[in-house]
Design a protein around this motif. Structure first.
Motif, PDB file in Angstrom:
ATOM      1  N   ASN A   2       0.809  -1.223   0.000  1.00  0.00           N
ATOM      2  CA  ASN A   2       0.000   0.000   0.000  1.00  0.00           C
ATOM      3  C   ASN A   2       0.847   1.280   0.000  1.00  0.00           C
ATOM      4  OD1 ASN A   2       0.997  -0.089   2.589  1.00  0.00           O
ATOM      5  ND2 ASN A   2      -0.993   0.077   3.605  1.00  0.00           N
ATOM      6  N   SER A   3       2.167   1.164  -0.083  1.00  0.00           N
ATOM      7  CA  SER A   3       3.059   2.330  -0.097  1.00  0.00           C
ATOM      8  C   SER A   3       3.276   2.892  -1.499  1.00  0.00           C
ATOM      9  CB  SER A   3       4.412   1.966   0.506  1.00  0.00           C
ATOM     10  OG  SER A   3       4.275   1.583   1.845  1.00  0.00           O
ATOM     11  N   TRP A   4       2.911   2.138  -2.524  1.00  0.00           N
ATOM     12  CA  TRP A   4       3.123   2.588  -3.899  1.00  0.00           C
ATOM     13  C   TRP A   4       2.109   3.684  -4.232  1.00  0.00           C
ATOM     14  CZ3 TRP A   4       7.163   0.959  -6.902  1.00  0.00           C
ATOM     15  CH2 TRP A   4       7.867  -0.148  -6.423  1.00  0.00           C
ATOM     16  N   ILE A   5       2.566   4.726  -4.933  1.00  0.00           N
ATOM     17  CA  ILE A   5       1.717   5.856  -5.319  1.00  0.00           C
ATOM     18  C   ILE A   5       1.503   5.788  -6.825  1.00  0.00           C
ATOM     19  CG2 ILE A   5       1.573   8.378  -5.411  1.00  0.00           C
ATOM     20  CD1 ILE A   5       3.570   8.327  -2.986  1.00  0.00           C
ATOM     21  N   LEU A   6       0.248   5.962  -7.251  1.00  0.00           N
ATOM     22  CA  LEU A   6      -0.077   5.925  -8.679  1.00  0.00           C
ATOM     23  C   LEU A   6      -0.048   7.342  -9.252  1.00  0.00           C
ATOM     24  CD1 LEU A   6      -0.964   4.243 -11.131  1.00  0.00           C
ATOM     25  CD2 LEU A   6      -3.325   4.617 -10.413  1.00  0.00           C
ATOM     26  N   ASP A   7       0.688   7.524 -10.352  1.00  0.00           N
ATOM     27  CA  ASP A   7       0.752   8.793 -11.068  1.00  0.00           C
ATOM     28  C   ASP A   7       0.529   8.482 -12.542  1.00  0.00           C
ATOM     29  OD1 ASP A   7       1.148  11.395 -11.886  1.00  0.00           O
ATOM     30  OD2 ASP A   7       3.339  11.287 -11.771  1.00  0.00           O
ATOM     31  N   GLY A   8      -0.686   8.685 -13.010  1.00  0.00           N
ATOM     32  CA  GLY A   8      -1.032   8.305 -14.382  1.00  0.00           C
ATOM     33  C   GLY A   8      -1.041   6.792 -14.494  1.00  0.00           C
ATOM     34  N   ASP A   9      -0.163   6.246 -15.337  1.00  0.00           N
ATOM     35  CA  ASP A   9      -0.046   4.800 -15.498  1.00  0.00           C
ATOM     36  C   ASP A   9       1.184   4.243 -14.791  1.00  0.00           C
ATOM     37  OD1 ASP A   9      -2.326   4.659 -17.047  1.00  0.00           O
ATOM     38  OD2 ASP A   9      -1.250   4.906 -18.937  1.00  0.00           O
ATOM     39  N   VAL A  10       1.837   5.057 -13.989  1.00  0.00           N
ATOM     40  CA  VAL A  10       3.095   4.661 -13.358  1.00  0.00           C
ATOM     41  C   VAL A  10       2.937   4.640 -11.838  1.00  0.00           C
ATOM     42  CG1 VAL A  10       5.528   5.260 -13.052  1.00  0.00           C
ATOM     43  CG2 VAL A  10       4.405   5.692 -15.246  1.00  0.00           C
ATOM     44  N   TYR A  11       3.316   3.531 -11.227  1.00  0.00           N
ATOM     45  CA  TYR A  11       3.417   3.468  -9.767  1.00  0.00           C
ATOM     46  C   TYR A  11       4.838   3.858  -9.389  1.00  0.00           C
ATOM     47  CZ  TYR A  11      -1.024   1.081  -9.002  1.00  0.00           C
ATOM     48  OH  TYR A  11      -2.358   0.775  -8.925  1.00  0.00           O
ATOM     49  N   PHE A  12       4.976   4.521  -8.242  1.00  0.00           N
ATOM     50  CA  PHE A  12       6.318   4.860  -7.785  1.00  0.00           C
ATOM     51  C   PHE A  12       6.358   4.886  -6.262  1.00  0.00           C
ATOM     52  CE2 PHE A  12       4.281   8.971  -7.778  1.00  0.00           C
ATOM     53  CZ  PHE A  12       4.843   9.645  -6.708  1.00  0.00           C
ATOM     54  N   VAL A  13       7.563   4.778  -5.751  1.00  0.00           N
ATOM     55  CA  VAL A  13       7.834   4.931  -4.329  1.00  0.00           C
ATOM     56  C   VAL A  13       9.130   5.730  -4.228  1.00  0.00           C
ATOM     57  CG1 VAL A  13       9.089   2.741  -4.105  1.00  0.00           C
ATOM     58  CG2 VAL A  13       7.972   3.726  -2.115  1.00  0.00           C
ATOM     59  N   GLN A  14       9.171   6.658  -3.255  1.00  0.00           N
ATOM     60  CA  GLN A  14      10.357   7.499  -3.091  1.00  0.00           C
ATOM     61  C   GLN A  14      10.972   7.277  -1.719  1.00  0.00           C
ATOM     62  OE1 GLN A  14       9.258  11.610  -3.762  1.00  0.00           O
ATOM     63  NE2 GLN A  14      10.129  11.531  -5.812  1.00  0.00           N
ATOM     64  N   PHE A  15      12.292   7.284  -1.702  1.00  0.00           N
ATOM     65  CA  PHE A  15      13.056   7.230  -0.467  1.00  0.00           C
ATOM     66  C   PHE A  15      13.733   8.596  -0.340  1.00  0.00           C
ATOM     67  CE2 PHE A  15      13.541   2.855  -2.374  1.00  0.00           C
ATOM     68  CZ  PHE A  15      12.408   2.356  -1.759  1.00  0.00           C
ATOM     69  N   LYS A  16      13.154   9.469   0.493  1.00  0.00           N
ATOM     70  CA  LYS A  16      13.613  10.856   0.572  1.00  0.00           C
ATOM     71  C   LYS A  16      14.622  11.088   1.682  1.00  0.00           C
ATOM     72  CE  LYS A  16       9.294  12.718  -1.193  1.00  0.00           C
ATOM     73  NZ  LYS A  16       8.170  13.594  -0.931  1.00  0.00           N
ATOM     74  N   ASP A  17      14.756  10.172   2.587  1.00  0.00           N
ATOM     75  CA  ASP A  17      15.638  10.377   3.733  1.00  0.00           C
ATOM     76  C   ASP A  17      17.006   9.760   3.468  1.00  0.00           C
ATOM     77  OD1 ASP A  17      16.487  11.144   6.207  1.00  0.00           O
ATOM     78  OD2 ASP A  17      15.601   9.446   7.253  1.00  0.00           O
ATOM     79  N   LEU A  18      17.748  10.359   2.528  1.00  0.00           N
ATOM     80  CA  LEU A  18      19.072   9.855   2.168  1.00  0.00           C
ATOM     81  C   LEU A  18      20.121  10.963   2.276  1.00  0.00           C
ATOM     82  CD1 LEU A  18      18.275   7.606  -0.894  1.00  0.00           C
ATOM     83  CD2 LEU A  18      19.432   6.893   1.160  1.00  0.00           C
ATOM     84  N   PRO A  19      20.490  11.362   3.488  1.00  0.00           N
ATOM     85  CA  PRO A  19      21.516  12.402   3.609  1.00  0.00           C
ATOM     86  C   PRO A  19      22.870  11.949   3.069  1.00  0.00           C
ATOM     87  CG  PRO A  19      21.022  11.452   5.758  1.00  0.00           C
ATOM     88  CD  PRO A  19      20.026  10.883   4.783  1.00  0.00           C
TER      89      PRO A  19
END
Length: 136
Positions: free
Chosen positions: A40-57
């Motif tokens: 349930n963490s995948w985000i739908l944007d148009g026809d593309v699912y994505f997941v982001q890892f933003k906490d990468l210092p």
């Protein structure tokens, strides 16, 4: 004839003055970061699912430009993550792509021939490895 007398001395000098090359190497270890992703963490944007890892210092601007960023994935099976597969890859006729920029990594999931992908139905573990490098 006198020159022949100096030959053994010259050979001894060569043997005892052999050169040795000393090199000092500094090994900087890789940085490995794990991210667990539920279905349930995948985000739908148009026809593309994505997941982001933003906490990468660790993924600084310099690291993003020069270092190697390698991402692999493991799918949970019987409660365990048994092996990792290098991304990008095609799995079940769907394409996983990696985009990295300063401070974050995005994983995209695309369906075949521009169609909408199916969201994964298992937990996944992504391994991000930052490999230090030197630009020449």
């Amino acid at each position: 004839m006198k020159n022949w007398l100096y030959l053994p001395l010259l050979l001894l000098a060569v043997v005892f003055s052999s050169c040795t090359k000393t090199t000092n190497e500094v090994v900087i270890p890789n940085k490995t970061i794990f991210f667990d992703v539920a279905p349930n963490s995948w985000i739908l944007d148009g026809d593309v699912y994505f997941v982001q890892f933003k906490d990468l210092p660790e993924l600084t601007s310099d690291a993003n430009q020069v270092d190697g960023v390698v991402v692999s994935v493991s799918r949970q099976s019987n409660g365990a993550y048994s092996f990792y597969e290098l991304l990008p890859e095609v799995f079940n006729n769907e394409y996983y792509n990696v985009i990295h920029e300063t401070g974050k990594v995005t994983i995209e999931l695309r369906g075949p021939n521009g169609t909408k992908a199916q969201v994964p139905n298992v937990n996944m573990r992504f391994k991000v490895v930052i490999v230090p490098s030197v630009q020449n």
